[in-house]
Design a protein around this motif. Sequence first.
Motif, PDB file in Angstrom:
ATOM      1  N   ALA A   8       0.854  -1.199   0.000  1.00 43.64           N
ATOM      2  CA  ALA A   8       0.000   0.000   0.000  1.00 43.64           C
ATOM      3  C   ALA A   8       0.878   1.233   0.000  1.00 43.64           C
ATOM      4  CB  ALA A   8      -0.917  -0.015   1.209  1.00 43.64           C
ATOM      5  N   GLN A   9       1.393   1.601  -1.173  1.00 43.69           N
ATOM      6  CA  GLN A   9       2.319   2.719  -1.245  1.00 43.69           C
ATOM      7  C   GLN A   9       1.618   4.048  -0.977  1.00 43.69           C
ATOM      8  OE1 GLN A   9       5.403   3.204  -3.913  1.00 43.69           O
ATOM      9  NE2 GLN A   9       5.623   1.048  -4.480  1.00 43.69           N
ATOM     10  N   VAL A  10       2.379   4.954  -0.406  1.00 42.93           N
ATOM     11  CA  VAL A  10       1.883   6.305  -0.176  1.00 42.93           C
ATOM     12  C   VAL A  10       2.031   7.079  -1.475  1.00 42.93           C
ATOM     13  CG1 VAL A  10       2.194   8.386   1.174  1.00 42.93           C
ATOM     14  CG2 VAL A  10       2.568   6.156   2.222  1.00 42.93           C
ATOM     15  N   ALA A  11       0.959   7.668  -1.954  1.00 37.27           N
ATOM     16  CA  ALA A  11       0.958   8.260  -3.289  1.00 37.27           C
ATOM     17  C   ALA A  11       1.393   9.711  -3.303  1.00 37.27           C
ATOM     18  CB  ALA A  11      -0.428   8.129  -3.906  1.00 37.27           C
ATOM     19  N   ALA A  12       1.228  10.426  -2.206  1.00 40.65           N
ATOM     20  CA  ALA A  12       1.497  11.867  -2.202  1.00 40.65           C
ATOM     21  C   ALA A  12       2.974  12.147  -2.372  1.00 40.65           C
ATOM     22  CB  ALA A  12       0.994  12.463  -0.902  1.00 40.65           C
ATOM     23  N   ARG A  13       3.306  13.338  -2.880  1.00 46.85           N
ATOM     24  CA  ARG A  13       4.693  13.757  -2.975  1.00 46.85           C
ATOM     25  C   ARG A  13       5.139  14.358  -1.639  1.00 46.85           C
ATOM     26  NH1 ARG A  13       6.760  14.345  -8.230  1.00 46.85           N
ATOM     27  NH2 ARG A  13       5.339  13.526  -9.810  1.00 46.85           N
ATOM     28  N   ILE A  14       6.470  14.513  -1.493  1.00 49.73           N
ATOM     29  CA  ILE A  14       7.023  14.870  -0.183  1.00 49.73           C
ATOM     30  C   ILE A  14       6.437  16.163   0.366  1.00 49.73           C
ATOM     31  CG2 ILE A  14       9.160  15.530   1.018  1.00 49.73           C
ATOM     32  CD1 ILE A  14      10.643  13.599  -0.851  1.00 49.73           C
ATOM     33  N   GLY A 155       5.159   1.007   7.299  1.00 51.55           N
ATOM     34  CA  GLY A 155       3.783   1.184   7.731  1.00 51.55           C
ATOM     35  C   GLY A 155       3.543   2.507   8.434  1.00 51.55           C
ATOM     36  N   LEU A 156       4.157   3.575   7.961  1.00 53.14           N
ATOM     37  CA  LEU A 156       4.048   4.876   8.629  1.00 53.14           C
ATOM     38  C   LEU A 156       2.654   5.470   8.459  1.00 53.14           C
ATOM     39  CD1 LEU A 156       7.453   6.542   7.662  1.00 53.14           C
ATOM     40  CD2 LEU A 156       6.901   5.182   9.693  1.00 53.14           C
ATOM     41  N   THR A 157       2.165   6.084   9.506  1.00 52.00           N
ATOM     42  CA  THR A 157       0.864   6.764   9.494  1.00 52.00           C
ATOM     43  C   THR A 157       1.002   8.098  10.195  1.00 52.00           C
ATOM     44  OG1 THR A 157       0.063   5.935  11.631  1.00 52.00           O
ATOM     45  CG2 THR A 157      -0.236   4.478   9.707  1.00 52.00           C
ATOM     46  N   GLY A 158      -0.082   8.835  10.219  1.00 51.42           N
ATOM     47  CA  GLY A 158      -0.085  10.139  10.899  1.00 51.42           C
ATOM     48  C   GLY A 158       0.125  10.029  12.394  1.00 51.42           C
ATOM     49  N   LEU A 182       5.895  12.568   4.178  1.00 49.09           N
ATOM     50  CA  LEU A 182       5.060  11.978   3.145  1.00 49.09           C
ATOM     51  C   LEU A 182       3.842  11.281   3.736  1.00 49.09           C
ATOM     52  CD1 LEU A 182       5.088  11.591   0.043  1.00 49.09           C
ATOM     53  CD2 LEU A 182       6.255   9.432   0.414  1.00 49.09           C
ATOM     54  N   ALA A 183       4.020  10.685   4.919  1.00 52.51           N
ATOM     55  CA  ALA A 183       2.930   9.949   5.565  1.00 52.51           C
ATOM     56  C   ALA A 183       2.090  10.826   6.488  1.00 52.51           C
ATOM     57  CB  ALA A 183       3.511   8.779   6.362  1.00 52.51           C
ATOM     58  N   GLY A 184       2.422  12.107   6.597  1.00 49.95           N
ATOM     59  CA  GLY A 184       1.672  12.982   7.496  1.00 49.95           C
ATOM     60  C   GLY A 184       1.994  12.742   8.959  1.00 49.95           C
ATOM     61  N   ALA A 185       3.171  12.168   9.231  1.00 50.98           N
ATOM     62  CA  ALA A 185       3.593  11.883  10.606  1.00 50.98           C
ATOM     63  C   ALA A 185       4.303  13.105  11.191  1.00 50.98           C
ATOM     64  CB  ALA A 185       4.503  10.663  10.627  1.00 50.98           C
ATOM     65  N   THR A 186       4.768  12.966  12.414  1.00 47.54           N
ATOM     66  CA  THR A 186       5.416  14.070  13.122  1.00 47.54           C
ATOM     67  C   THR A 186       6.899  13.779  13.278  1.00 47.54           C
ATOM     68  OG1 THR A 186       3.382  14.477  14.354  1.00 47.54           O
ATOM     69  CG2 THR A 186       5.408  15.435  15.250  1.00 47.54           C
ATOM     70  N   VAL A 187       7.733  14.807  13.138  1.00 42.45           N
ATOM     71  CA  VAL A 187       9.181  14.674  13.321  1.00 42.45           C
ATOM     72  C   VAL A 187       9.612  15.589  14.449  1.00 42.45           C
ATOM     73  CG1 VAL A 187      11.448  14.898  12.254  1.00 42.45           C
ATOM     74  CG2 VAL A 187       9.508  14.102  10.887  1.00 42.45           C
ATOM     75  N   VAL A 188      10.271  15.006  15.455  1.00 46.80           N
ATOM     76  CA  VAL A 188      10.819  15.780  16.569  1.00 46.80           C
ATOM     77  C   VAL A 188      12.256  16.131  16.215  1.00 46.80           C
ATOM     78  CG1 VAL A 188      11.412  15.761  19.023  1.00 46.80           C
ATOM     79  CG2 VAL A 188       9.334  14.607  18.230  1.00 46.80           C
ATOM     80  N   LEU A 189      12.547  17.417  16.085  1.00 46.40           N
ATOM     81  CA  LEU A 189      13.871  17.886  15.679  1.00 46.40           C
ATOM     82  C   LEU A 189      14.737  18.126  16.911  1.00 46.40           C
ATOM     83  CD1 LEU A 189      12.772  20.424  12.928  1.00 46.40           C
ATOM     84  CD2 LEU A 189      13.677  18.115  12.585  1.00 46.40           C
ATOM     85  N   ASP A 190      15.849  17.384  16.982  1.00 37.76           N
ATOM     86  CA  ASP A 190      16.764  17.532  18.121  1.00 37.76           C
ATOM     87  C   ASP A 190      18.125  17.043  17.658  1.00 37.76           C
ATOM     88  OD1 ASP A 190      18.097  17.361  20.707  1.00 37.76           O
ATOM     89  OD2 ASP A 190      16.090  17.433  21.570  1.00 37.76           O
ATOM     90  N   ASP A 191      19.169  17.806  17.927  1.00 34.16           N
ATOM     91  CA  ASP A 191      20.499  17.428  17.450  1.00 34.16           C
ATOM     92  C   ASP A 191      21.410  16.920  18.563  1.00 34.16           C
ATOM     93  OD1 ASP A 191      20.989  19.740  18.814  1.00 34.16           O
ATOM     94  OD2 ASP A 191      21.979  20.788  17.165  1.00 34.16           O
ATOM     95  N   ARG A 192      20.853  16.586  19.707  1.00 37.00           N
ATOM     96  CA  ARG A 192      21.684  16.091  20.799  1.00 37.00           C
ATOM     97  C   ARG A 192      22.117  14.654  20.578  1.00 37.00           C
ATOM     98  NH1 ARG A 192      18.108  18.135  25.867  1.00 37.00           N
ATOM     99  NH2 ARG A 192      16.461  17.693  24.329  1.00 37.00           N
TER     100      ARG A 192
END
Length: 850
Positions: A8-14, A155-158, A182-192
Motif C-alpha cells: 500500500a504505497q503512499v501516493a502523495a509527494r514529499i 507502515g508509517l501513518t499520521g 510523506l505519511a503525514g507523521a510528526t518529526v521531533v527535531l533535536d540534534d543532541r
Amino acid sequence: MGEGTAGAQVAARIADDLACHGDHPALRTTSGTLSYADLDRRVTAAREELAALGGRQLVRLRPAATADFVVAWLATLTGGHVGLLTRDDGLARAYAASAEHDGHEWRRTGTAAPELHPALRLLLSTSGSTGSPKLVRLSAENLESNAAAIASYLGLTGDDIALTTLPLDYCYGLSVLHSHLLAGATVVLDDRSVTEPGLWERARAEGVTSFAGVPYTFDLLGAAGWPELPTLRQVTQAGGRLAPERVRTLAEQGAREGWELVVMYGQSEATARMAYLPPELATTHPGSVGVAIPGGAFRIDPVADAGPGVGELVYRGPNVMMGYAEAPADLARGAELDELRTGDLARLTPDGLVEIVGRRARFAKLFGQRIDLDRVQTLLGLGGHDAGCAESADGTHLVVAVPGSPDAATLAEVASAAAAGTGLPTHAVRVVPVTTLPRLPNGKLDQQAVARLEPAPVATADSPTASIARLYGRILGHAHVGPDDSFVSLGGDSLSYVELSLRLESRVGRLPADWHRRTVAELAALLDSRPRPTRRRPSWARVDTTIVLRALAIVLVVGSHTNLWVVLGGAHVLLAVAGVNFARFHLADEGPRERVRRVARAAARVAVPSVLWIGAVALLTGQPGWRSVLLLNDVLGSHDWSEPDWHYWFIEVVLIVAAAAGLLTAVPRVMAFERRHRFPLALGLAALTLVPRYVADLASYDGDVIHSSLFVAWLFLGGWAAAVAGGRRDRVLATAVLLAGCCGFTGSTARDLLIAVGVVVLVWAPSVPWPRLLVGPTGAIASASLYVYLTHWQVYPWFETRWPLGGLLVSLAVGLLAWQLVTRVSAWAARVSLPRPHYPPVQRIRQVAP
C-alpha cells in the motif's frame, strides 16, 4: 530475484500538498510545534522569497535539526532548484553555489549558478567521500520514490512520531524526514547525542514512536544505557552491518518491550534505502538485510574467487541516482544509470533473503597483495585492539589508527599483529595513535582521514626497556616498573600470564621458557638482538602449553554442559595447569610473609569476583546456598554431588589447594627444603595426596570423589611437579604419578584418557605449535576462562535444548565480556589510585641492560 512488492504505497509527494494534513503536528522543535498547515505556509513564503532571486539556483544549505532548515530545504525542492546540503564551505565554492540560506533568509553568493539539469534536485556527499568533491546527483523521482517505499514498508501513518538521531545531510537521516512528512507523521527535531539523557527525556515527553540508528548509535546506547520509551513501536538500523548477535539481541529486546527492529540496507547512490528485513525475521535471519524495497529489485553478478553463490550485488529501482558529479560541469548531465553496482559482495539465502558477506572496495593492494581491511580490523579486535584500517594516501602503507592513549608497547603489538595477519613487511605497516577514531557524520569510519594519518614522532627517551616496562605496568597494574623487575617479582599470576606472554611474544619473538623470571632489561636485550624479519611470518607459532590447554579445556567444559558434545575431563586438566602456574608464579625466592601475601593476592583475584558473581546469582534466584556463595561447599557442604551447590567445585578446589600449598611452603623450614629440593617436595606431595584417592576406592566411599579437594589435590600437585621437573628422569617420575592417579579415577575410560593426555602433554611439552591466526582468540579465551566458568551456568541453560552451539558461543562471549569489564575497571582503578609512572632515561637504562 529479490524483488520488492509495493504493498500500500503512499501516493502523495514529499511537500507538494502539506496543507492536506491540516493542523496535525508536522515538526516539533525546542521552541514549539509547527503544524502541517503552518509548515505549508512557511514553505510557500520561503519558496517565493527564493524565486525573487531570479532564475534557477544551486542553493547551499547548512543542515541543522531546526524548522528553519527544513523549511528552506522544502522550499528549494518544491521551487525546482537544486539543493547542496553540506557543512563544507570549500565544497560549496567548488561547485559554484549561487545562493544560500543563512538560517533566516536567502542571499546570493555572487557566483552564477552552473548549468543544471532539469531533473536534478539534490547533491549529497557519499558516505565515503568526505573531503572529496565527488557528489551524488539525485532527482525528484529518486527522492519521492524512495520516501514512498520507506513509508510503505515501515507502515508509517499520521500517528507516528520520529526523533532525529542522525544528521540531516546524511541520506539516512534525510530519508527519515522525507518518509514521515510523506505519511503525514510528526518529526521531533533535536540534534543532541543519543548519550545525553535530555534527548530521551524529551522523547518520552513527545511520545516518540521511532528512531533510527547506525551501528555506532547502538554502540553508544550500549555504553550509555538503553532509553526508556513507553511509546516506542519501531527502531530502524542501517548505515553499516550490525553483528548478527546484536541484531538478534535487539530484536528479542524489542519483542519483550513492545517495539520492532527493522534492519535496512542502502547507499547514498540509491537515495537512502534498497533493502529491508521484515521485523518478524530479525531473530531467525539476523545476518541478512532482507528483500528489496517496494519498486526495487536485486540481482547477483558473479565475481571471480568470491566463492560459490557469492557475487556483486546489483540493484535496480527508481531511486537509483542520476550519477556522480566531480565538477560543476557534471551538474548539467542527465540520468546515466538505470541500475547500481553496489560494490558489496552478497549471496541469496535459501529463503530468498540477501546476505552481505563483504565489500569489494574494502581492500588494499600493497606489495602485490590484496588485503581485506575488514578482516585486518577483525583480527586486531580479536587481539583486544580497537583499530581502524585504510590504505595510505600514497598507496605505500597499511595505516592502522589506534584510539585512546596507547603506549609504545601497544603500538608495537598492533604493528606486529597487523603484519602477521597480512603478510606485509613490518615497515609497510604504519600504526598511528589517535584520540578517537575519525568518523563520518553517519558514524562510519572515515577511511580518507585514516589514510592521511602520518607516523607519530617517536620520543628519543623510549627504549625497548622502557616500553616493555610500560607493558608490564599496564597489564599488572604497577605504576613503577624498573629494568630489574620480573613478572614473578611484580606479583604476576595465571590471570595476567596469558595476556602478557602473548603480547611479549608478538614483540620479542619466541619467549624463553623462564621468561617470567627474567628481568625487563633481559627481555629488552632479546628484542635488541632479535634479527628483523625479512619475509612473511610463518602461519604457525609456538604457544605456551598452559595457554592452549586452558582455552581447550574451558571450551570442552562448556560444550559438554550445553550438550554440544560429551567430552568430560577438561576441568581436571585445568587443575594440573593451576599447579604449574602455582609453581611458576608463587614460589619466588622471598621471605615467608611475602609468600603469604603473594598467595593471598592471587587467591583474592579469584575469590572476590567469584563471591560477587555467585552471591548476585543467589540473591536473584535463591540458589545456590550460602556455602557456595562463600566458596565453602567443599568444606562444609554435603559430600554428595548436588546442583547447583557443586557447580563451582573447581574454583573451591583451586583456592583450597593453592592456599594450603602456599601456607605450607611459607613455613620457614619447608621453604628452605623447597628451595633445595623443589622437585622431590612437589613429587612427594603429589604421591602423598594419591593416598586418599585410592583409600576412597578401596573403602567403596559413596561420596563425590572426583570433585572434592581431598581426592583431586594430586592433580594440582602433579602440575607443580611438572613445572619444576629438571630433566627426563624427573619428567618420567612426574608422568608416572599423574598416570597412576588417572587410572580408573572417574569411572569413565574416555574421561580418564582425556585427563591423562592433558597431563602428559603438560609434563613433556612446554609449548605446542598453534595456528598463528588462532593465537589471539585462544589467548583471549584462556585469559577469560575463570569468567567463562563462572558465568556459563547462567547462560547455557537457555540454549542447551534448542541450540547447543549457541550455548557454547554465547557462554564464551559473556565470559569474555565479563573478563574485559573486570580488566578495564581494574586498570582504571589502578590509574586513578597510583601516581603516574616515571621511567628512567635511555642512557641510564642501557647501562644496566646486559
